[in-house]
Enzyme design. Structure first.
Site, PDB file in Angstrom:
ATOM      1  N   GLY A  59      -2.022   3.975  -1.451  1.00 58.94           N
ATOM      2  CA  GLY A  59      -1.401   4.386  -0.192  1.00 58.94           C
ATOM      3  C   GLY A  59      -2.403   4.449   0.944  1.00 58.94           C
ATOM      4  O   GLY A  59      -2.119   4.017   2.069  1.00 58.94           O
ATOM      5  N   GLU A  60      -3.582   4.970   0.674  1.00 57.50           N
ATOM      6  CA  GLU A  60      -4.623   5.051   1.701  1.00 57.50           C
ATOM      7  C   GLU A  60      -5.144   3.663   2.058  1.00 57.50           C
ATOM      8  O   GLU A  60      -5.492   3.405   3.219  1.00 57.50           O
ATOM      9  CB  GLU A  60      -5.768   5.947   1.224  1.00 57.50           C
ATOM     10  CG  GLU A  60      -5.427   7.425   1.156  1.00 57.50           C
ATOM     11  CD  GLU A  60      -4.469   7.759   0.024  1.00 57.50           C
ATOM     12  OE1 GLU A  60      -3.595   8.621   0.227  1.00 57.50           O
ATOM     13  OE2 GLU A  60      -4.580   7.149  -1.064  1.00 57.50           O
ATOM     14  N   PHE A  61      -5.175   2.766   1.070  1.00 58.32           N
ATOM     15  CA  PHE A  61      -5.579   1.390   1.372  1.00 58.32           C
ATOM     16  C   PHE A  61      -4.621   0.761   2.376  1.00 58.32           C
ATOM     17  O   PHE A  61      -5.047   0.122   3.347  1.00 58.32           O
ATOM     18  CB  PHE A  61      -5.603   0.547   0.095  1.00 58.32           C
ATOM     19  CG  PHE A  61      -5.778  -0.924   0.361  1.00 58.32           C
ATOM     20  CD1 PHE A  61      -7.037  -1.454   0.597  1.00 58.32           C
ATOM     21  CD2 PHE A  61      -4.676  -1.776   0.408  1.00 58.32           C
ATOM     22  CE1 PHE A  61      -7.200  -2.806   0.866  1.00 58.32           C
ATOM     23  CE2 PHE A  61      -4.827  -3.127   0.666  1.00 58.32           C
ATOM     24  CZ  PHE A  61      -6.097  -3.645   0.904  1.00 58.32           C
TER      25      PHE A  61
END
EC number: 2.4.99.12
Length: 419
Positions: A59-61
Site C-alpha cells: 500500500g505504501e509503495f
C-alpha cells in the site's frame, strides 16, 4: 532507552525466526533477509549515487509510486533503490522495472544501518507515510544525507507526542522535511518543535487518478458480469466475508467479486463454503475459458458461467483494475486493524461500504461526510447501506470529484526537493 530499542529489535527478529517454521509470511520475511548484503552488493554499484525509497508494504509503495515515476520521467539518469519491510510488498514488486534493485530492509541495528547506507550510497532517502527506524535515520543524519517523509500522517495518540516519548522524538529530529497529509499532522509536529513541515496532501490521490484514467482491461471480468451489476469487494477478511455472504443471499441478481486480502488455500476454501455452490475462482474461470471450444450454438464464457454469481480473485495485483467493473465497492479490514485502500474504488466513482474501524483514515471520514461512504457493523446495516447506494446514481460523480480535487501532492513534493 536505546538499549531497550536495540534489544526489542533483536527479540522481534528472533520471534519472526521461530514463527518462520510454520508461518509462510514469517518464512518469507526471514528467508528474504538471508545473505541480504551479498544480494545488495552484487546488484548495486556503491560508487554511484542512488535515491533510496523505503516502503512498509504494498500500500505504501502505491502511495510513493507516483513520486518514483515522476523523478524517473524528469531525471532519466537517477538511480532508484527500493526496500520493503513486509513480504506483501516485496514479493509483489521485487521486479519493479524502474529500480536498480528491490530488497528487504535489513533489521534496524547500528551495524546493519551503517553497512546498508554504505552499500547503496544514497543521495537522499524517501520514506512513505510511516516507519521510523532509529539507526537508519541516525546514520543518514550523521552522513548529512537528506531524509524526507512523504504522505506522512500523525495522530495525537502516537508515542512521539507523549511526555515519555523523547527517544522517539529524537528519531523525528533526523528528518530533513515532512510532507504530511493534513493540518492536524502539521500542528502535532509543530507542537514538539518541528517546523520543517508542509501540508502536501496524500500522493495516493495522484496514483488512483492515473489508474482510473487508464485502467487495465480484464475481458474475463466483463464476461463474468455479463448484463448483471457487480459489487467489488476488495481486501476482505473472514469477518467481512461472513456479512457479504448474507448480502449475496439477499441480492441473487447481483454479481459479487471478492478479492480477499489473503489468498492461502484455507481462506479461499472458507469463502467458497460461505457462498456455497454459487462461486468460481478466477484461476478456474480463466482455465475454463481458455479451454472453451466455440460451438454452432455460440457457446460463450458468459453462458458457461451464468450460474456463478460470485467470483473469487485468487491472485494478487488485480484489485486496482477491478473497481472499474463495479457499481458499489466494499472495502475490507474494518473489523481488524483498519480498512484498506478506499481511494482506488472512489476514483472510479464507486460509493463504498466498510467496517467500523476507519478512524485512522482521513479520507474515510471525508467520504462519509459527503455521503459516498457508509460504515457498518452488522449484516442489517450492510444490507441497508447497499440498498441505499444501488438506487443512487448521482453518487458516482460526487465520489470521483472528491478524488480529483485532492490531486497535486506529487508535484508539491518534487517542487520542494532539490536534485
Amino acid at each position: 532507552m536505546l538499549l531497550l530499542y536495540t534489544l526489542g529489535i533483536r527479540i522481534y527478529g528472533l520471534i519472526i525466526w521461530i514463527f518462520s517454521f510454520f508461518n509462510e509470511k514469517a518464512q518469507l520475511f526471514t528467508n528474504g533477509r538471508k545473505n541480504i548484503f551479498e544480494q545488495i552488493e552484487s546488484k548495486i554499484n556503491p560508487t554511484e549515487k542512488h535515491i533510496w525509497f523505503h516502503f512498509a508494504s504494498l500500500g505504501e509503495f502505491e502511495q510513493g509510486r507516483t513520486v518514483i515515476e515522476k523523478i524517473k520521467a524528469i531525471h532519466l539518469n537517477k538511480k532508484i533503490v527500493i526496500t520493503f519491510f513486509s513480504p506483501s510488498g516485496y514479493e509483489i514488486r521485487k521486479s519493479y522495472a524502474l529500480a536498480e534493485g528491490v530488497f528487504y530492509l535489513p533489521l534496524d541495528t547500528k551495524r546493519n544501518a551503517k553497512r546498508f547506507v554504505k552499500a547503496i550510497n544514497p543521495e537522499m532517502a524517501i520514506f512513505t507515510k510511516y516507519e521510523f527506524w532509529y539507526f537508519y535515520f541516525d546514520e543518514l543524519r550523521k552522513q548529512n544525507i537528506p531524509l524526507y517523509i512523504i504522505s506522512g500522517i500523525f495522530r495525537e495518540k502516537q508515542i512521539f507526542f507523549k511526555w515519555y516519548g523523547s527517544f522517539y522524538r529524537r528519531i523525528l529530529n533526523c528528518v530533513t522535511y515532512f510532507f504530511v497529509q493534513n493540518e492536524e499532522s502539521e500542528k502535532l509536529l509543530n507542537s514538539i518543535g518541528l517546523n520543517n513541515v508542509a501540508v502536501s496532501g496524500d500522493t495516493r490521490f495522484d496514483r488512483v487518478c492515473e489508474n482510473a484514467q487508464e485502467p487495465k482491461q480484464i475481458p474475463l471480468i466483463e464476461d463474468f458480469i455479463g448484463n448483471s451489476t457487480a459489487i467489488v469487494c476488495g481486501s476482505t477478511w473472514p469477518d467481512d466475508e461472513k456479512l457479504l455472504a448474507k448480502l449475496a443471499q439477499q441480492n441473487p441478481d447481483w454479481k459479487f467479486i471478492i478479492a480477499p486480502h489473503e489468498i492461502d488455500e484455507n481462506h479461499l476454501e472458507s469463502i467458497e463454503n460461505l457462498f456455497s455452490g454459487s462461486c468460481i475462482r478466477f484461476s478456474k474461470l480463466k482455465s475454463q475459458i481458455s479451454n472453451l471450444i466455440p460451438t454452432a450454438h455460440g457457446t460463450s464464457p458468459s453462458t458457461l458461467n451464468s450460474q456463478s454469481s460470485t467470483l473469487i480473485i485468487d491472485n494478487i495485483g488485480m484489485l486496482s483494475s477491478l473497481y472499474q467493473y463495479g457499481k458499489i465497492a466494499y472495502i475490507g479490514g474494518g473489523f481488524g486493524a483498519g480498512i484498506h485502500n478506499t481511494l482506488e474504488a472512489v476514483a472510479f466513482g464507486l460509493p463504498i461500504i466498510f467496517g467500523p474501524k476507519y478512524d485512522k483514515f482521513q479520507e474515510a471520514k471525508d467520504l462519509i461526510s459527503i455521503g459516498v461512504a457508509k460504515s457498518i457493523t452488522t449484516d442489517a446495516e450492510l444490507i441497508s447501506a447497499f440498498d441505499g447506494f444501488k438506487e443512487n446514481d448521482l453518487l458516482s460523480t460526487k465520489a470521483s470529484e472528491y478524488v480529483k480535487n485532492k490531486k497535486g501532492a506529487t508535484e508539491m513534493i518534487l517542487d520542494k526537493i532539490s536534485f
